[in-house]
Design a protein around this motif. Structure first.
Motif, mmCIF file in Angstrom:
data_model
loop_
_atom_site.group_PDB
_atom_site.id
_atom_site.type_symbol
_atom_site.label_atom_id
_atom_site.label_comp_id
_atom_site.label_asym_id
_atom_site.label_seq_id
_atom_site.Cartn_x
_atom_site.Cartn_y
_atom_site.Cartn_z
ATOM 1 N N ARG A 73 12.342 -27.770 -0.791
ATOM 2 C CA ARG A 73 12.969 -26.786 0.092
ATOM 3 C C ARG A 73 12.431 -26.887 1.527
ATOM 4 O O ARG A 73 13.098 -26.519 2.484
ATOM 5 N N PHE A 74 11.203 -27.382 1.683
ATOM 6 C CA PHE A 74 10.570 -27.447 3.000
ATOM 7 C C PHE A 74 10.908 -28.768 3.695
ATOM 8 O O PHE A 74 10.957 -29.821 3.066
ATOM 9 N N LYS A 75 11.094 -28.692 5.010
ATOM 10 C CA LYS A 75 11.320 -29.893 5.807
ATOM 11 C C LYS A 75 10.542 -29.785 7.110
ATOM 12 O O LYS A 75 10.731 -28.834 7.870
ATOM 13 N N LEU A 76 9.673 -30.745 7.359
ATOM 14 C CA LEU A 76 8.946 -30.804 8.626
ATOM 15 C C LEU A 76 9.925 -31.143 9.747
ATOM 16 O O LEU A 76 10.686 -32.106 9.656
ATOM 17 N N ASP A 77 9.889 -30.352 10.813
ATOM 18 C CA ASP A 77 10.723 -30.586 11.993
ATOM 19 C C ASP A 77 9.771 -30.640 13.192
ATOM 20 O O ASP A 77 9.178 -29.627 13.569
ATOM 21 N N ASP A 78 9.612 -31.824 13.777
ATOM 22 C CA ASP A 78 8.611 -32.000 14.833
ATOM 23 C C ASP A 78 9.201 -31.978 16.238
ATOM 24 O O ASP A 78 8.616 -32.495 17.182
ATOM 25 N N ARG A 79 10.352 -31.341 16.413
ATOM 26 C CA ARG A 79 11.036 -31.368 17.717
ATOM 27 C C ARG A 79 10.182 -30.740 18.830
ATOM 28 O O ARG A 79 10.236 -31.189 19.974
ATOM 29 N N GLU A 80 9.412 -29.711 18.521
ATOM 30 C CA GLU A 80 8.614 -29.073 19.573
ATOM 31 C C GLU A 80 7.393 -29.913 19.946
ATOM 32 O O GLU A 80 6.895 -29.821 21.063
ATOM 33 N N ILE A 81 6.937 -30.733 19.005
ATOM 34 C CA ILE A 81 5.854 -31.662 19.304
ATOM 35 C C ILE A 81 6.366 -32.771 20.208
ATOM 36 O O ILE A 81 5.680 -33.212 21.145
ATOM 37 N N ARG A 82 7.581 -33.229 19.964
ATOM 38 C CA ARG A 82 8.159 -34.318 20.754
ATOM 39 C C ARG A 82 8.659 -33.859 22.120
ATOM 40 O O ARG A 82 8.755 -34.654 23.050
ATOM 41 N N ARG A 83 8.971 -32.573 22.241
ATOM 42 C CA ARG A 83 9.498 -32.048 23.497
ATOM 43 C C ARG A 83 8.359 -31.839 24.502
ATOM 44 O O ARG A 83 7.302 -31.317 24.160
ATOM 45 N N HIS A 84 8.555 -32.219 25.733
ATOM 46 C CA HIS A 84 7.534 -32.027 26.757
ATOM 47 C C HIS A 84 7.552 -30.571 27.243
ATOM 48 O O HIS A 84 8.592 -29.919 27.258
ATOM 49 N N GLY A 85 6.388 -30.087 27.645
ATOM 50 C CA GLY A 85 6.309 -28.750 28.213
ATOM 51 C C GLY A 85 6.058 -27.665 27.179
ATOM 52 O O GLY A 85 5.743 -27.925 26.018
ATOM 53 N N ILE A 86 6.197 -26.412 27.620
ATOM 54 C CA ILE A 86 5.935 -25.253 26.783
ATOM 55 C C ILE A 86 6.945 -25.167 25.638
ATOM 56 O O ILE A 86 8.141 -25.412 25.827
ATOM 57 N N SER A 87 6.465 -24.803 24.447
ATOM 58 C CA SER A 87 7.346 -24.637 23.287
ATOM 59 C C SER A 87 8.001 -23.264 23.341
ATOM 60 O O SER A 87 7.319 -22.244 23.446
ATOM 61 N N ARG A 88 9.330 -23.243 23.262
ATOM 62 C CA ARG A 88 10.073 -21.985 23.264
ATOM 63 C C ARG A 88 11.030 -21.973 22.077
ATOM 64 O O ARG A 88 11.835 -22.888 21.901
ATOM 65 N N THR A 89 10.950 -20.923 21.291
ATOM 66 C CA THR A 89 11.796 -20.807 20.108
ATOM 67 C C THR A 89 13.270 -20.890 20.474
ATOM 68 O O THR A 89 14.068 -21.510 19.757
ATOM 69 N N VAL A 90 13.647 -20.283 21.592
ATOM 70 C CA VAL A 90 15.059 -20.264 21.975
ATOM 71 C C VAL A 90 15.597 -21.678 22.171
ATOM 72 O O VAL A 90 16.758 -21.966 21.828
ATOM 73 N N ASP A 91 14.780 -22.585 22.705
ATOM 74 C CA ASP A 91 15.229 -23.968 22.910
ATOM 75 C C ASP A 91 15.502 -24.654 21.575
ATOM 76 O O ASP A 91 16.511 -25.357 21.417
ATOM 77 N N SER A 92 14.595 -24.459 20.620
ATOM 78 C CA SER A 92 14.778 -25.079 19.305
ATOM 79 C C SER A 92 16.008 -24.520 18.595
ATOM 80 O O SER A 92 16.773 -25.251 17.969
#
Length: 223
Positions: A73-92
């Motif tokens: 059921r779980f899936k690792l999603d590393d998009r915020e690690i790959r994205r430059h700058g501050i991590s924002r939930t709204v962007d994801s």
């Protein structure tokens, strides 16, 4: 019989520094309770509202992978690690909504974080992108009257509460469900302190994560 409405997908973000059984048990129970098609576990890159993580991006992703790889059921999603700058939930959420059609996104969060939702970037837009499933943590239980919420957030949340996870399937976003889950009073801060003090982590984190921390000398101050 399960409601045949819109399928639900969980979004479970955090620094996961390190990921532990408190995280995993809540995600597992909510996934089962809400019949989530999948739980995306998303490690934050550079969090906006808290101190920078202690472990590197690489190590935190590796620990999440080890902790979740055997759960279908779980899936690792590393998009915020790959994205430059501050991590924002709204962007994801914007990205995932574009990638997936016909699925309702459900952000899984603790009550302590939800109470501070008005501090999140573009927080009102979040209700247009997702539902919220709130797991109350020890000492941070939301009351039935929601009196713990700041006025601005309380007003925004009025009329959004549902009494069951099935209610989330009726529309694509904007609802809030408080999930009754097993609350394990485990914190990453305490885990890091135990490592620094040379104390055992057994039964606080999965064995694979425990071994990874030891092998890579994380949190101990060793090089």
């Amino acid at each position: 019989m399960r409601n045949s409405g819109r399928p639900l997908l969980g979004i479970f973000g955090g620094t996961f520094d390190p990921i532990h059984y408190g995280h995993l048990r809540v995600a597992e129970e909510i996934g089962e309770m809400a019949d989530l098609r999948e739980v995306r576990v998303i490690p934050a890159g550079m969090p906006r509202l808290r101190a920078d993580p202690v472990a590197s991006l690489h190590h935190r992703v590796a620990m999440v992978h080890l902790a979740t790889e055997n759960n279908p059921r779980f899936k690792l999603d590393d998009r915020e690690i790959r994205r430059h700058g501050i991590s924002r939930t709204v962007d994801s959420l914007r990205e995932i909504r574009q990638e997936l059609d016909g699925v309702a996104l459900c952000v899984i969060t603790g009550a302590d974080a939800f109470i501070k939702l008005a501090e999140w970037h573009s927080w009102r837009e979040l209700f247009q992108l997702c539902h919220f499933i709130v797991a109350a943590r020890p000492g941070h239980a939301l009351t039935i009257s929601r009196d713990d919420l700041p006025r601005e957030l309380k007003d925004e949340c009025a009329g959004r509460w549902v009494s069951s996870a099935e209610g989330l399937k009726q529309i694509s976003s904007g609802l809030i469900f408080i999930a009754p889950t097993t609350l394990l009073d485990i914190s990453a801060t305490n885990i890091r302190a135990r490592v620094a003090a040379g104390k055992s982590l057994r039964y606080l984190v999965p064995d694979a994560v425990l071994n990874y921390i030891a092998t890579n000398h994380l949190y101990s101050g060793e090089l």
